[in-house]
Design a protein around this motif. Structure first.
Motif, PDB file in Angstrom:
ATOM      1  N   ARG A 187      -6.441   4.606 113.779  1.00  0.00           N
ATOM      2  CA  ARG A 187      -7.795   5.055 113.428  1.00  0.00           C
ATOM      3  C   ARG A 187      -8.856   3.983 113.680  1.00  0.00           C
ATOM      4  O   ARG A 187     -10.042   4.293 113.754  1.00  0.00           O
ATOM      5  N   GLU A 188      -8.431   2.730 113.805  1.00  0.00           N
ATOM      6  CA  GLU A 188      -9.390   1.637 113.980  1.00  0.00           C
ATOM      7  C   GLU A 188      -9.875   1.603 115.432  1.00  0.00           C
ATOM      8  O   GLU A 188      -9.111   1.285 116.343  1.00  0.00           O
ATOM      9  N   LYS A 189     -11.168   1.923 115.637  1.00  0.00           N
ATOM     10  CA  LYS A 189     -11.741   1.976 116.982  1.00  0.00           C
ATOM     11  C   LYS A 189     -12.826   0.918 117.200  1.00  0.00           C
ATOM     12  O   LYS A 189     -13.371   0.818 118.304  1.00  0.00           O
ATOM     13  N   ARG A 190     -13.142   0.125 116.177  1.00  0.00           N
ATOM     14  CA  ARG A 190     -14.231  -0.840 116.292  1.00  0.00           C
ATOM     15  C   ARG A 190     -13.820  -2.038 117.140  1.00  0.00           C
ATOM     16  O   ARG A 190     -12.636  -2.311 117.317  1.00  0.00           O
ATOM     17  N   ARG A 191     -14.832  -2.740 117.642  1.00  0.00           N
ATOM     18  CA  ARG A 191     -14.589  -3.934 118.432  1.00  0.00           C
ATOM     19  C   ARG A 191     -15.191  -5.144 117.713  1.00  0.00           C
ATOM     20  O   ARG A 191     -16.127  -5.019 116.913  1.00  0.00           O
ATOM     21  N   ILE A 192     -14.644  -6.293 118.004  1.00  0.00           N
ATOM     22  CA  ILE A 192     -15.119  -7.538 117.411  1.00  0.00           C
ATOM     23  C   ILE A 192     -16.359  -7.991 118.163  1.00  0.00           C
ATOM     24  O   ILE A 192     -16.349  -8.074 119.388  1.00  0.00           O
ATOM     25  N   THR A 193     -17.417  -8.269 117.442  1.00  0.00           N
ATOM     26  CA  THR A 193     -18.656  -8.716 118.072  1.00  0.00           C
ATOM     27  C   THR A 193     -18.746 -10.244 118.038  1.00  0.00           C
ATOM     28  O   THR A 193     -18.156 -10.908 117.173  1.00  0.00           O
ATOM     29  N   LYS A 194     -19.498 -10.798 118.954  1.00  0.00           N
ATOM     30  CA  LYS A 194     -19.667 -12.243 119.034  1.00  0.00           C
ATOM     31  C   LYS A 194     -20.307 -12.775 117.747  1.00  0.00           C
ATOM     32  O   LYS A 194     -21.314 -12.253 117.282  1.00  0.00           O
ATOM     33  N   GLY A 195     -19.683 -13.800 117.161  1.00  0.00           N
ATOM     34  CA  GLY A 195     -20.206 -14.420 115.960  1.00  0.00           C
ATOM     35  C   GLY A 195     -19.759 -13.774 114.667  1.00  0.00           C
ATOM     36  O   GLY A 195     -20.123 -14.250 113.580  1.00  0.00           O
ATOM     37  N   LEU A 196     -18.982 -12.694 114.736  1.00  0.00           N
ATOM     38  CA  LEU A 196     -18.540 -12.007 113.527  1.00  0.00           C
ATOM     39  C   LEU A 196     -17.654 -12.929 112.683  1.00  0.00           C
ATOM     40  O   LEU A 196     -16.759 -13.594 113.195  1.00  0.00           O
ATOM     41  N   VAL A 197     -17.918 -12.950 111.375  1.00  0.00           N
ATOM     42  CA  VAL A 197     -17.138 -13.760 110.430  1.00  0.00           C
ATOM     43  C   VAL A 197     -16.222 -12.835 109.651  1.00  0.00           C
ATOM     44  O   VAL A 197     -16.672 -11.816 109.106  1.00  0.00           O
ATOM     45  N   MET A 198     -14.959 -13.155 109.579  1.00  0.00           N
ATOM     46  CA  MET A 198     -13.980 -12.297 108.909  1.00  0.00           C
ATOM     47  C   MET A 198     -12.815 -13.129 108.376  1.00  0.00           C
ATOM     48  O   MET A 198     -12.626 -14.287 108.771  1.00  0.00           O
ATOM     49  N   THR A 199     -12.051 -12.520 107.491  1.00  0.00           N
ATOM     50  CA  THR A 199     -10.789 -13.121 107.094  1.00  0.00           C
ATOM     51  C   THR A 199      -9.669 -12.487 107.913  1.00  0.00           C
ATOM     52  O   THR A 199      -9.799 -11.376 108.413  1.00  0.00           O
ATOM     53  N   VAL A 200      -8.585 -13.223 108.036  1.00  0.00           N
ATOM     54  CA  VAL A 200      -7.321 -12.665 108.528  1.00  0.00           C
ATOM     55  C   VAL A 200      -6.290 -12.994 107.467  1.00  0.00           C
ATOM     56  O   VAL A 200      -6.017 -14.171 107.207  1.00  0.00           O
ATOM     57  N   GLU A 201      -5.735 -11.958 106.811  1.00  0.00           N
ATOM     58  CA  GLU A 201      -4.874 -12.203 105.650  1.00  0.00           C
ATOM     59  C   GLU A 201      -3.802 -11.134 105.495  1.00  0.00           C
ATOM     60  O   GLU A 201      -3.878 -10.282 104.606  1.00  0.00           O
ATOM     61  N   PRO A 202      -2.770 -11.147 106.330  1.00  0.00           N
ATOM     62  CA  PRO A 202      -1.681 -10.187 106.157  1.00  0.00           C
ATOM     63  C   PRO A 202      -0.859 -10.480 104.900  1.00  0.00           C
ATOM     64  O   PRO A 202      -0.707 -11.632 104.496  1.00  0.00           O
ATOM     65  N   PHE A 203      -0.375  -9.404 104.276  1.00  0.00           N
ATOM     66  CA  PHE A 203       0.553  -9.502 103.150  1.00  0.00           C
ATOM     67  C   PHE A 203       1.922  -9.066 103.660  1.00  0.00           C
ATOM     68  O   PHE A 203       2.182  -7.869 103.807  1.00  0.00           O
ATOM     69  N   LEU A 204       2.778 -10.037 103.921  1.00  0.00           N
ATOM     70  CA  LEU A 204       4.096  -9.783 104.507  1.00  0.00           C
ATOM     71  C   LEU A 204       5.128  -9.655 103.396  1.00  0.00           C
ATOM     72  O   LEU A 204       5.121 -10.440 102.439  1.00  0.00           O
ATOM     73  N   SER A 205       6.036  -8.670 103.523  1.00  0.00           N
ATOM     74  CA  SER A 205       6.988  -8.386 102.444  1.00  0.00           C
ATOM     75  C   SER A 205       8.367  -8.071 102.990  1.00  0.00           C
ATOM     76  O   SER A 205       8.531  -7.741 104.169  1.00  0.00           O
ATOM     77  N   THR A 206       9.344  -8.139 102.087  1.00  0.00           N
ATOM     78  CA  THR A 206      10.716  -7.752 102.429  1.00  0.00           C
ATOM     79  C   THR A 206      10.988  -6.308 102.022  1.00  0.00           C
ATOM     80  O   THR A 206      12.142  -5.906 101.921  1.00  0.00           O
ATOM     81  N   GLY A 207       9.947  -5.526 101.800  1.00  0.00           N
ATOM     82  CA  GLY A 207      10.149  -4.122 101.462  1.00  0.00           C
ATOM     83  C   GLY A 207       8.951  -3.438 100.849  1.00  0.00           C
ATOM     84  O   GLY A 207       8.908  -2.204 100.783  1.00  0.00           O
ATOM     85  N   GLY A 208       7.970  -4.201 100.381  1.00  0.00           N
ATOM     86  CA  GLY A 208       6.791  -3.608  99.765  1.00  0.00           C
ATOM     87  C   GLY A 208       5.898  -2.921 100.784  1.00  0.00           C
ATOM     88  O   GLY A 208       5.781  -3.370 101.926  1.00  0.00           O
ATOM     89  N   LEU A 209       5.261  -1.826 100.362  1.00  0.00           N
ATOM     90  CA  LEU A 209       4.381  -1.062 101.246  1.00  0.00           C
ATOM     91  C   LEU A 209       2.959  -0.939 100.705  1.00  0.00           C
ATOM     92  O   LEU A 209       2.019  -0.793 101.481  1.00  0.00           O
ATOM     93  N   TRP A 210       2.815  -0.966  99.378  1.00  0.00           N
ATOM     94  CA  TRP A 210       1.519  -0.732  98.755  1.00  0.00           C
ATOM     95  C   TRP A 210       1.299  -1.723  97.631  1.00  0.00           C
ATOM     96  O   TRP A 210       2.243  -2.258  97.058  1.00  0.00           O
ATOM     97  N   ALA A 211       0.037  -1.937  97.282  1.00  0.00           N
ATOM     98  CA  ALA A 211      -0.321  -2.756  96.129  1.00  0.00           C
ATOM     99  C   ALA A 211      -0.758  -1.840  94.995  1.00  0.00           C
ATOM    100  O   ALA A 211      -1.658  -1.012  95.184  1.00  0.00           O
TER     101      ALA A 211
END
Length: 249
Positions: A187-211
């Motif tokens: 569903r994600e169709k957006r593009r990254i624009t020049k100068g955009l500030v964001m976090t990158v923070e994956p939550f990696l698990s051995t089985g969890g799917l939701w918080a």
């Protein structure tokens, strides 16, 4: 936030270094027998010393200067009387503002020796974040972040928490783009624009799917219950790739 001037980047780098140094200070001070409140107080004192304000406190009235999540707590853990013990996984998330700029960083730390599977999860969690950051550049698809992280997770038999996303940051703690999937999303169709500030923070698990939200109204837990790690940087998208501003110095 979108960076358009050097002074904006300088301001973002300043608060980025402050939150990174605060997290590193807390991680070095952490030891068995300490409460999470005591650990949080170390972070608070450093933010105060640097003239920075805790973002979760100032933005959401969070009951702590930092978020400290232990073992089954995967995010937004409230500092309190919980005692840190050998073998624990402790996530420290520090976000703060100074001179109108916000930055956000986090990492999961081992307390002494942990089970080999948890040690591997930590190493792969940091790698997942790095893989996501490598996808950040002007005019690239936002979906590329989650696609690359998802491929890495799947190849190693991990899952990703799918309702805790990366987000825009810079002039406030959470801003456009407010939901950046760190898992594959068609569903994600957006593009990254020049100068955009964001976090990158994956939550990696051995089985969890939701918080899932706990009874205290803040702390999040994995559903189904499983170990989860999170690593996070604040980055700026440029034509040449990402600039990581949350580096200690």
């Amino acid at each position: 936030m979108t960076i358009t001037r050097q002074d904006e980047l300088d301001g973002l780098r300043m608060i980025g270094q402050i939150v990174a140094n605060t997290m590193q200070l807390m991680s070095r001070a952490m030891e068995p027998g300490m409460t999470t409140r005591e650990l949080d107080e170390i972070g608070r004192k450093n933010l105060d010393r640097e003239g920075a304000r805790s973002a979760p406190e100032s933005t959401y009235e969070f009951p702590g200067a930092t978020c400290i999540s232990v073992n089954e707590e995967i995010a937004h853990g409230i500092p309190g009387d919980r005692v840190i013990a050998p073998g624990d996984l402790v996530n420290i998330d520090v976000s703060a503002s100074k001179n109108g700029y916000f930055a956000d960083t986090g990492a999961t730390f081992r307390v002494g020796q942990v089970r080999p599977s948890l040690d591997r999860l930590c190493r792969d969690g940091r790698r997942a974040m790095q893989i996501g950051i490598a996808q950040v550049a002007a005019d690239r698809p936002l979906a590329g972040i989650g696609k690359a992280i998802g491929r890495f997770a799947s190849e190693r038999g991990y899952t990703l928490i799918r309702n805790l996303a990366s987000h825009g940051v810079g002039r406030s703690l959470h801003e456009y783009p407010e939901e950046i999937a760190t898992w594959p999303s068609r569903r994600e169709k957006r593009r990254i624009t020049k100068g955009l500030v964001m976090t990158v923070e994956p939550f990696l698990s051995t089985g969890g799917l939701w918080a899932d939200l706990g009874a205290d109204g803040w702390t999040l837990y994995s559903d189904p219950r499983a170990p989860v790690v999170q690593y996070e940087h604040t980055v700026v998208a440029t034509e040449r790739g990402p600039i990581v501003v949350t580096l200690p110095g």
